[in-house]
Design a protein around this motif. Structure first.
Motif, PDB file in Angstrom:
ATOM      1  N   ASP A 141       3.788   3.626 -19.907  1.00  0.00           N
ATOM      2  CA  ASP A 141       4.387   3.325 -18.603  1.00  0.00           C
ATOM      3  C   ASP A 141       3.645   4.101 -17.517  1.00  0.00           C
ATOM      4  O   ASP A 141       3.707   5.327 -17.478  1.00  0.00           O
ATOM      5  CB  ASP A 141       5.871   3.709 -18.602  1.00  0.00           C
ATOM      6  CG  ASP A 141       6.632   2.982 -19.696  1.00  0.00           C
ATOM      7  OD1 ASP A 141       6.935   1.793 -19.504  1.00  0.00           O
ATOM      8  OD2 ASP A 141       6.880   3.607 -20.755  1.00  0.00           O
ATOM      9  N   MET A 142       2.960   3.381 -16.671  1.00  0.00           N
ATOM     10  CA  MET A 142       2.132   4.024 -15.651  1.00  0.00           C
ATOM     11  C   MET A 142       2.309   3.330 -14.306  1.00  0.00           C
ATOM     12  O   MET A 142       2.395   2.112 -14.225  1.00  0.00           O
ATOM     13  CB  MET A 142       0.662   3.933 -16.077  1.00  0.00           C
ATOM     14  CG  MET A 142      -0.317   4.528 -15.072  1.00  0.00           C
ATOM     15  SD  MET A 142      -1.978   3.783 -15.199  1.00  0.00           S
ATOM     16  CE  MET A 142      -1.714   2.259 -14.295  1.00  0.00           C
ATOM     17  N   LEU A 143       2.368   4.138 -13.272  1.00  0.00           N
ATOM     18  CA  LEU A 143       2.319   3.598 -11.912  1.00  0.00           C
ATOM     19  C   LEU A 143       1.070   4.186 -11.252  1.00  0.00           C
ATOM     20  O   LEU A 143       0.843   5.391 -11.341  1.00  0.00           O
ATOM     21  CB  LEU A 143       3.574   4.012 -11.129  1.00  0.00           C
ATOM     22  CG  LEU A 143       3.607   3.621  -9.651  1.00  0.00           C
ATOM     23  CD1 LEU A 143       3.733   2.105  -9.484  1.00  0.00           C
ATOM     24  CD2 LEU A 143       4.778   4.321  -8.944  1.00  0.00           C
ATOM     25  N   ALA A 144       0.246   3.335 -10.649  1.00  0.00           N
ATOM     26  CA  ALA A 144      -0.968   3.822  -9.985  1.00  0.00           C
ATOM     27  C   ALA A 144      -0.908   3.454  -8.512  1.00  0.00           C
ATOM     28  O   ALA A 144      -0.562   2.316  -8.162  1.00  0.00           O
ATOM     29  CB  ALA A 144      -2.206   3.204 -10.628  1.00  0.00           C
ATOM     30  N   ILE A 145      -1.214   4.432  -7.662  1.00  0.00           N
ATOM     31  CA  ILE A 145      -1.197   4.225  -6.215  1.00  0.00           C
ATOM     32  C   ILE A 145      -2.608   4.463  -5.702  1.00  0.00           C
ATOM     33  O   ILE A 145      -3.208   5.496  -5.998  1.00  0.00           O
ATOM     34  CB  ILE A 145      -0.259   5.243  -5.510  1.00  0.00           C
ATOM     35  CG1 ILE A 145       1.106   5.328  -6.198  1.00  0.00           C
ATOM     36  CG2 ILE A 145      -0.148   4.940  -4.016  1.00  0.00           C
ATOM     37  CD1 ILE A 145       2.017   4.172  -5.992  1.00  0.00           C
ATOM     38  N   PHE A 146      -3.140   3.508  -4.940  1.00  0.00           N
ATOM     39  CA  PHE A 146      -4.484   3.658  -4.394  1.00  0.00           C
ATOM     40  C   PHE A 146      -4.410   3.619  -2.880  1.00  0.00           C
ATOM     41  O   PHE A 146      -3.959   2.632  -2.295  1.00  0.00           O
ATOM     42  CB  PHE A 146      -5.402   2.558  -4.921  1.00  0.00           C
ATOM     43  CG  PHE A 146      -5.502   2.570  -6.413  1.00  0.00           C
ATOM     44  CD1 PHE A 146      -6.348   3.461  -7.056  1.00  0.00           C
ATOM     45  CD2 PHE A 146      -4.714   1.732  -7.174  1.00  0.00           C
ATOM     46  CE1 PHE A 146      -6.419   3.502  -8.439  1.00  0.00           C
ATOM     47  CE2 PHE A 146      -4.777   1.760  -8.562  1.00  0.00           C
ATOM     48  CZ  PHE A 146      -5.634   2.646  -9.193  1.00  0.00           C
ATOM     49  N   GLY A 147      -4.840   4.694  -2.257  1.00  0.00           N
ATOM     50  CA  GLY A 147      -4.868   4.757  -0.802  1.00  0.00           C
ATOM     51  C   GLY A 147      -6.306   4.653  -0.331  1.00  0.00           C
ATOM     52  O   GLY A 147      -7.136   5.508  -0.646  1.00  0.00           O
ATOM     53  N   GLY A 148      -6.630   3.595   0.378  1.00  0.00           N
ATOM     54  CA  GLY A 148      -7.964   3.425   0.937  1.00  0.00           C
ATOM     55  C   GLY A 148      -7.800   2.920   2.352  1.00  0.00           C
ATOM     56  O   GLY A 148      -6.992   3.465   3.106  1.00  0.00           O
ATOM     57  N   THR A 149      -8.510   1.854   2.704  1.00  0.00           N
ATOM     58  CA  THR A 149      -8.252   1.242   4.010  1.00  0.00           C
ATOM     59  C   THR A 149      -6.818   0.726   4.056  1.00  0.00           C
ATOM     60  O   THR A 149      -6.162   0.750   5.087  1.00  0.00           O
ATOM     61  CB  THR A 149      -9.223   0.081   4.286  1.00  0.00           C
ATOM     62  OG1 THR A 149      -9.177  -0.802   3.177  1.00  0.00           O
ATOM     63  CG2 THR A 149     -10.630   0.579   4.470  1.00  0.00           C
TER      64      THR A 149
END
Ligand SMILES: [Zn+2]
Length: 330
Positions: A141-149
């Protein structure tokens, strides 16, 4: 049928990347190093026909270069755009100027029966790559958050990628965090989205606009060499020196992302929370403010045993994830 060989594409706003992998599904060390890979600029001609033709030509070329061949070879395409359904229909892709383009069907027709082409949202592909062979490895169980533009997210629950009924799940950047007349306009056409406050592009545009006023004061202006050149890195360096403007901006926007992440963790209860993307990895002060708000806002039982990890696969995550997902779908 599963395959040992898989082709992954990453079709972003700037670059077209492709790679051939072997043994991804074994999970053994070293499988994330591609047999061959290629990177090209997307270029000016972004018509669906032209892009499909380029992808279709590239597949046999890459396989020849890698000296491999197989029947029903899986080809996964991570695509920077909103999809509708699981057949690779592109609903909206501002980077390409596409609306309602049947990318999956066009590719399958052009590639023929020798290949099985599947299209995935690029952030989902990145998240799945990190889950299987990167920072989420070993968890279910994984949540991934990507902050870019912008702000993107992906989730894997019980070992399966969460895509949703229309393939639009986990659009964390477009969850609403402000919902009154003051809500800022978002690139999606609505107002008050998380991304409209703390996406890199929105943050940069706002800082440039506010700092271009004559009376504005911030160390970020000097660091950037002008208000019109300020980027999130300059803001973060200024915040690190105690700059009032940067810290005031952060005190408004960082909690919005922190709360959005906390709400997602509260809902999904992942074992691993992966943080990645240029913004979250290159603005340590912003990230610290986001995480401080996250820890206050998250439901405590969801925090117990939660691992917070940095994304590990970098730019290759989307290639790896789309090749892996296609291998499973083939
Ligand atoms: Zn939005």
């Amino acid at each position: 049928m599963s395959s040992d060989i898989a082709v992954g594409f990453d079709l972003g706003g700037t670059n077209l990347r492709a790679a051939v992998f072997q043994g991804l599904r074994s999970g053994h060390a070293g499988v994330t190093t591609p047999l061959v890979q290629r990177r090209e600029a997307i270029g000016d001609d972004r018509s669906p026909e032209h892009i499909v033709e380029r992808l279709a030509k590239m597949v046999p070329e890459l396989l020849r270069e890698a000296q491999v061949g197989a029947l029903h070879l899986p080809v996964g395409i991570g695509f920077a755009g909103m999809l509708n359904g699981k057949q690779g229909m592109v609903a909206n892709a501002p980077n390409f100027g596409w609306r309602e383009v049947p990318l999956g069907a066009m590719l399958r027709k052009r590639l023929g029966e020798r290949y099985t082409a599947s299209v995935y949202n690029d952030v989902n592909a990145i998240a799945y790559g990190e889950f299987a062979l990167g920072a989420g490895r070993g968890s279910q169980d994984m949540l991934a958050i990507f902050g870019g533009t912008g702000i993107g997210a992906g989730a894997v629950i019980d070992g399966r990628l969460v895509e949703g009924a229309n393939n639009s799940a986990l659009e964390l950047g477009h969850t609403k965090i402000v919902f009154d007349d003051s809500a800022r306009a978002c690139s999606c056409g609505l107002h008050g989205c998380v991304e409209a406050y703390v996406g890199g592009a929105a943050l940069q545009a706002r800082a440039r606009q506010e700092l271009s006023h004559k009376r504005a004061r911030s160390a970020a202006i000097a660091l950037a060499g002008g208000a019109d050149k300020v980027n999130p890195g300059h803001l973060d360096a200024a915040a690190d020196e105690g700059d009032d403007y940067a810290l005031c901006l952060y005190s408004e926007v960082a909690p919005l992302l922190g709360v959005a992440i906390a709400n997602a963790v509260t809902l999904f209860n992942p074992k691993v929370l992966v943080l990645g993307g240029g913004l979250l990895s290159r603005t340590p002060v912003l990230r610290a403010h986001v995480l401080a708000a996250f820890e206050v806002a998250v439901n405590p039982p969801a925090l117990a045993g939660l691992r917070i990890e940095d994304a590990m696969l970098g730019d290759d995550a989307g290639l790896i994830g789309s090749a892996l997902l296609a291998s499973g779908a083939a």
